[in-house]
Design a protein around this motif. Structure first.
Motif, PDB file in Angstrom:
ATOM      1  N   ILE A  35       0.844  -1.195   0.000  1.00  0.00           N
ATOM      2  CA  ILE A  35       0.000   0.000   0.000  1.00  0.00           C
ATOM      3  C   ILE A  35       0.878   1.243   0.000  1.00  0.00           C
ATOM      4  O   ILE A  35       0.629   2.202  -0.737  1.00  0.00           O
ATOM      5  CB  ILE A  35      -0.949   0.001   1.221  1.00  0.00           C
ATOM      6  CG1 ILE A  35      -1.866  -1.224   1.171  1.00  0.00           C
ATOM      7  CG2 ILE A  35      -1.775   1.269   1.263  1.00  0.00           C
ATOM      8  CD1 ILE A  35      -2.703  -1.412   2.419  1.00  0.00           C
ATOM      9  N   ALA A  38       2.510   1.698  -3.394  1.00  0.00           N
ATOM     10  CA  ALA A  38       1.510   2.155  -4.370  1.00  0.00           C
ATOM     11  C   ALA A  38       1.201   3.635  -4.159  1.00  0.00           C
ATOM     12  O   ALA A  38       1.051   4.393  -5.127  1.00  0.00           O
ATOM     13  CB  ALA A  38       0.240   1.322  -4.256  1.00  0.00           C
ATOM     14  N   LEU A  65      -1.299  -0.974  -6.611  1.00  0.00           N
ATOM     15  CA  LEU A  65      -1.550  -1.861  -5.474  1.00  0.00           C
ATOM     16  C   LEU A  65      -1.791  -3.297  -5.955  1.00  0.00           C
ATOM     17  O   LEU A  65      -1.236  -4.243  -5.396  1.00  0.00           O
ATOM     18  CB  LEU A  65      -2.740  -1.367  -4.661  1.00  0.00           C
ATOM     19  CG  LEU A  65      -3.121  -2.192  -3.434  1.00  0.00           C
ATOM     20  CD1 LEU A  65      -1.949  -2.285  -2.466  1.00  0.00           C
ATOM     21  CD2 LEU A  65      -4.325  -1.590  -2.754  1.00  0.00           C
TER      22      LEU A  65
END
Length: 156
Positions: A35, A38, A65
């Motif tokens: 996460i 990303a 992600l």
């Protein structure tokens, strides 16, 4: 601009990603890594394409992600299989034993210094005192076959 601080969305995405990476160091697991990466990637995309809107940023974030999670799953699958530790079949399969009780429905085999409930493999008929090899484990019972049947064909 608010109170002299720029609120550039790209910098907010990057900051959020860095916070998530820092949380990854403190918390167990590895999911926050993907996460955070990303989010940082989304921030870099917004720096490179300043005309992109919020919807573009969300799409880029979700694509990055998904790519990170797919990469993690691929890397996880490529690892060597973990050895089975502390399971009955890890220490029993392949060992030889001796049938110690074959009367009635109860069949027991002694492997090493322990007695185990046993099941005959392939419906074999086993007698007390017969040497067997453990070929599997079903529940708590050792699946055994006669030692002569376990020998490779062609052996004298």
């Amino acid at each position: 601009m608010r109170d002299g601080l720029p609120l550039d969305p790209a910098l907010l995405w990057i900051l959020a990603g860095l916070v998530l990476l820092a949380a990854e160091v403190v918390l167990p697991g590895i999911f926050l890594l993907w996460i955070g990466l990303a989010a940082i990637g989304t921030g870099l995309y917004l720096l490179a394409a300043p005309a992109a809107g919020f919807a573009d940023a969300v799409v880029v974030f979700l694509v990055l992600l998904a790519a990170g999670v797919a990469l993690a799953l691929r890397l996880r699958g490529s690892r060597a299989p973990r050895p089975r530790v502390n399971t009955p079949d890890a220490g029993l399969v392949g060992r030889t034993g001796l049938i110690v009780a074959a009367a009635g429905p109860e069949l027991r085999v002694r492997v090493g210094d322990s007695d185990w409930p046993a099941l005959p493999a392939g419906g074999a008929t086993l007698r007390e005192g017969e040497a067997v090899r453990v070929v599997g484990v079903r529940g708590t019972a050792a699946v055994v076959e006669p030692l002569a049947a376990a020998a490779p064909s062609g052996a004298a």
